[in-house]
Scaffold this motif. Structure first.
Motif, short mmCIF file in Angstrom:
data_model
loop_
_atom_site.label_atom_id
_atom_site.label_comp_id
_atom_site.label_asym_id
_atom_site.label_seq_id
_atom_site.Cartn_x
_atom_site.Cartn_y
_atom_site.Cartn_z
N TYR A 166 52.37 26.75 -4.15
CA TYR A 166 52.21 26.14 -5.47
C TYR A 166 50.73 25.95 -5.75
O TYR A 166 49.97 25.45 -4.91
N LYS A 167 50.33 26.36 -6.96
CA LYS A 167 48.93 26.21 -7.37
C LYS A 167 48.90 25.65 -8.77
O LYS A 167 49.59 26.13 -9.66
N LYS A 168 48.10 24.58 -8.92
CA LYS A 168 47.92 24.04 -10.26
C LYS A 168 46.97 24.96 -11.02
O LYS A 168 46.62 26.05 -10.57
N ASP A 169 46.53 24.57 -12.17
CA ASP A 169 45.63 25.39 -12.99
C ASP A 169 44.33 25.64 -12.22
O ASP A 169 43.63 24.71 -11.84
N GLN A 170 44.04 26.90 -11.96
CA GLN A 170 42.84 27.27 -11.21
C GLN A 170 41.61 27.46 -12.10
O GLN A 170 40.53 27.74 -11.61
N GLU A 189 41.86 16.12 -13.06
CA GLU A 189 42.58 16.35 -14.30
C GLU A 189 43.97 15.72 -14.19
O GLU A 189 44.46 15.41 -13.11
N ALA A 190 44.63 15.54 -15.30
CA ALA A 190 45.93 14.86 -15.32
C ALA A 190 46.99 15.67 -14.59
O ALA A 190 46.96 16.91 -14.58
N PHE A 191 47.91 14.94 -13.94
CA PHE A 191 49.06 15.53 -13.26
C PHE A 191 50.34 14.98 -13.88
O PHE A 191 50.43 13.78 -14.19
N THR A 192 51.30 15.84 -14.06
CA THR A 192 52.63 15.38 -14.49
C THR A 192 53.46 15.03 -13.26
O THR A 192 53.09 15.35 -12.12
N GLU A 193 54.58 14.35 -13.49
CA GLU A 193 55.46 13.99 -12.37
C GLU A 193 55.97 15.24 -11.66
O GLU A 193 56.06 15.29 -10.43
N GLU A 194 56.28 16.26 -12.43
CA GLU A 194 56.76 17.51 -11.83
C GLU A 194 55.69 18.17 -10.99
O GLU A 194 55.98 18.68 -9.90
N GLU A 195 54.46 18.14 -11.46
CA GLU A 195 53.37 18.74 -10.70
C GLU A 195 53.12 17.98 -9.40
O GLU A 195 52.86 18.58 -8.35
N LEU A 196 53.23 16.65 -9.45
CA LEU A 196 53.04 15.85 -8.24
C LEU A 196 54.12 16.18 -7.20
O LEU A 196 53.84 16.23 -6.00
N GLU A 197 55.35 16.39 -7.66
CA GLU A 197 56.45 16.71 -6.74
C GLU A 197 56.28 18.11 -6.15
O GLU A 197 56.66 18.34 -5.00
N ASN A 198 55.71 19.03 -6.91
CA ASN A 198 55.58 20.42 -6.45
C ASN A 198 54.31 20.70 -5.66
O ASN A 198 54.14 21.80 -5.14
N GLY A 239 55.96 10.67 10.20
CA GLY A 239 55.19 10.08 9.11
C GLY A 239 55.68 10.55 7.76
O GLY A 239 56.71 11.22 7.64
N ASN A 240 54.91 10.19 6.73
CA ASN A 240 55.28 10.58 5.36
C ASN A 240 54.01 10.79 4.55
O ASN A 240 52.98 10.12 4.78
N ILE A 241 54.07 11.72 3.60
CA ILE A 241 52.92 12.01 2.75
C ILE A 241 53.40 12.22 1.33
O ILE A 241 54.45 12.82 1.10
N TRP A 242 52.65 11.68 0.37
CA TRP A 242 52.99 11.86 -1.04
C TRP A 242 51.72 11.71 -1.88
O TRP A 242 50.65 11.34 -1.38
N ALA A 243 51.85 12.03 -3.17
CA ALA A 243 50.71 11.99 -4.10
C ALA A 243 51.03 11.09 -5.28
O ALA A 243 52.18 11.03 -5.73
N GLU A 244 50.00 10.40 -5.77
CA GLU A 244 50.13 9.54 -6.94
C GLU A 244 48.98 9.83 -7.90
O GLU A 244 47.89 10.21 -7.47
N TYR A 245 49.21 9.60 -9.18
CA TYR A 245 48.17 9.81 -10.19
C TYR A 245 48.17 8.64 -11.17
O TYR A 245 49.20 8.34 -11.78
N HIS A 246 46.99 7.99 -11.31
CA HIS A 246 46.84 6.89 -12.26
C HIS A 246 45.43 6.91 -12.84
O HIS A 246 44.43 6.95 -12.09
N ASP A 247 45.37 6.87 -14.14
CA ASP A 247 44.08 6.71 -14.86
C ASP A 247 43.02 7.69 -14.38
O ASP A 247 41.88 7.31 -14.05
N GLY A 248 43.35 8.97 -14.29
CA GLY A 248 42.38 9.99 -13.96
C GLY A 248 42.06 10.09 -12.48
O GLY A 248 41.16 10.83 -12.10
N ILE A 249 42.78 9.36 -11.65
CA ILE A 249 42.55 9.39 -10.20
C ILE A 249 43.82 9.92 -9.52
O ILE A 249 44.91 9.38 -9.71
N VAL A 250 43.65 10.99 -8.73
CA VAL A 250 44.76 11.48 -7.93
C VAL A 250 44.55 10.98 -6.50
O VAL A 250 43.45 11.04 -5.95
N ARG A 251 45.63 10.46 -5.90
CA ARG A 251 45.53 9.84 -4.58
C ARG A 251 46.59 10.47 -3.66
O ARG A 251 47.78 10.46 -3.99
N PHE A 252 46.13 10.99 -2.53
CA PHE A 252 47.04 11.50 -1.51
C PHE A 252 47.18 10.44 -0.42
O PHE A 252 46.15 9.99 0.14
N ILE A 253 48.41 10.03 -0.13
CA ILE A 253 48.67 8.90 0.77
C ILE A 253 49.49 9.40 1.96
O ILE A 253 50.48 10.12 1.80
#
Length: 483
Positions: A433-437, A418-427, A462-476
């Motif tokens: 923190y829990k997104k919509d369950q 499902e879609a993620f906002t920038e704020e949700e990706l940061e949190n 190391g470093n870890i972050w999340a990105e969201y594009h076109d219905g795909i969430v990616r943890f890097i």
């Protein structure tokens, strides 16, 4: 040179001292003529006139001795008598024999016999004691006194004495004295210029002292204005830096305190929820409030499920608490990431297939090694893979990729979501923190999984972050590679 002066307060003070001393000297010297004119005093020096009378007498005596006659003596007597007739000042000349009898004399001389002993004594006393003859001077107001000299002369075997006297001509000499006033002016110029030039530095020191006092009161946001490039400016910069670091440290402590309070609140809430359910179902069982054996088994199953959820929450909380301890040790070693990820993917394939999900691997042919703690990294990758399975859309794909970066290697886990906002990706990586369950495949989660993963990765450089594009969430995840 100018840069060295700007960067050293010691050189600035020495330069200021030299400049002020030079200015004071020049000003005091410039005012000397003014005060010399005010203290001017005229004196008359008769030494030159006396020397002329003496030189003339010596010359006549030498000529008479050379000629062995009195012609030279008579010539000077006649010359001086002529000057007397013209009304000019003439020398008084007397020539005596050894008995003191006057043999030749000028008109103004009336002596017929002289006491040679007294005359010679008088001439010698005058030459020794008279200040003018000794090279000194006499004031204008003092009266002129007669000067006398004598020379012994031998002519044709006879010993004669020639006495020459007269009023010497004086030279007016002006003497000046500067007095103490130019020195006082020079000292005043020195102190005033030194005070004026150093006033700016003193203001900086006063401002710095005031700033330190303000910071000591607790106003850590206060900053002292930096001026110049010398040691005072460096000290000002260090004080500002100290205040900045103190403010950051205090803010960090406040943040830790808030996080601790939030942690206690969240833990209390998350522990109470499953515990309440467990107690509720166990009370139903104890009271026998079930109708069939199937209902009994259902109550027991729910109570067991909630207890497992409670156990997982406590384990996650314990793990996160350990990771927040800065002294925790990691057993880092070179690990082949191709093999580690491949093995983990094989273990979770059955859970993925239960929901119609397929896992696609995108690995390079070369073996990539990272310096990590393998046990801790298994926890990270297992968390990401299980999250992808739990929250991915049905009948989709989970892409796991591994590739080399310029200064390390990168692992990514991507799935449809499902879609993620920038704020949700940061949190996402914040604790609890829990997104919509509502649309997830699990009812409850601890909310600590991604926070634990972030702590593990960051403590291994190391470093870890999340990105969201076109219905795909990616943890890097980015990790340093082994040499």
């Amino acid at each position: 040179m100018i840069m060295s002066i700007r960067q050293s307060i010691r050189i600035q003070l020495i330069t200021t001292f030299v400049v002020c001393a030079l200015a004071a000297f020049l000003v005091s010297r410039a005012t000397v003529p003014i005060f010399e004119t005010m203290n001017r005093e005229a004196t008359i020096d008769y030494s030159g006139g006396m020397q002329q009378i003496n030189d003339r007498a010596q010359m006549v005596a030498e000529q008479a001795a050379q000629q062995n006659s009195t012609e030279a003596i008579k010539a000077i007597i006649d010359e001086e008598n002529g000057l007397l007739d013209e009304g000019q000042d003439a020398l008084k000349v007397l020539v005596t024999d050894e008995e003191g009898k006057v043999l030749y004399k000028t008109k103004q001389a009336h002596e017929e016999r002289m006491n040679l002993h007294d005359m010679i004594k008088s001439v010698m006393s005058f030459a020794i004691n008279h200040p003018a003859y000794a090279g000194g001077g006499r004031t204008v107001e003092e009266s002129r006194k007669e000067f006398m000299t004598f020379y012994p002369v031998t002519i044709k075997g006879k010993n004669l004495y020639m006495f020459v006297s007269g009023i010497p001509e004086g030279d007016v000499i002006y003497s000046t004295s500067e007095g103490p006033i130019p020195i006082f002016i020079g000292l005043f110029v020195f102190f005033f210029s030194y005070f004026y030039i150093t006033k700016r530095k003193m203001r900086q020191i006063e401002a710095m002292a005031q700033g330190v006092k303000e910071i000591a009161k607790g106003n850590l946001a206060h900053r002292i204005e930096k001026k110049g490039e010398d040691e005072i400016a460096s000290l000002t910069e260090n004080i500002n830096h100290m205040a900045e670091e103190l403010m950051k440290k205090i803010e960090k402590e406040r943040k830790v305190e808030r996080q601790k309070n939030e942690l206690i609140t969240n833990v209390s809430h998350d522990l109470r929820t499953p515990l309440t359910s467990i107690m509720g179902y166990l009370r139903l069982l104890c009271d026998g409030k079930y109708e069939t054996s199937g209902q009994l088994h259902e109550y027991a199953r729910v109570a067991f499920s909630k207890s497992e959820q409670l156990k997982n929450l406590i384990e996650d909380l314990f793990e996160y608490t350990k990771l927040t301890n800065e002294n925790i040790a990691f057993d880092r070693q070179e690990v082949c990431m191709n093999e580690l990820l491949g093995q983990l993917i094989e273990e979770v394939v059955p859970q993925a297939e239960e929901h119609g999900l397929s896992i696609v691997k995108e690995f390079p042919d070369e073996r990539l090694y990272a310096v990590v703690d393998p046990e801790k990294m298994v926890r990270v990758f297992d968390n990401l893979l299980m999250n992808a399975i739990k929250y991915s859309s049905d009948q989709g794909e989970i892409h796991v990729s591994l590739k080399r970066e310029d200064n390390g290697l990168q692992v990514s886990v991507a799935n449809q979501s499902e879609a993620f906002t920038e704020e949700e990706l940061e949190n996402l990586f914040e604790r609890f923190y829990k997104k919509d369950q509502a649309r997830s495949r699990i009812e409850e989660g601890s909310g600590l999984g991604l926070a634990i993963a972030k702590s593990i990765v960051e403590k291994q450089e190391g470093n870890i972050w999340a990105e969201y594009h076109d219905g795909i969430v990616r943890f890097i995840i980015h990790l340093p590679m082994a040499n």
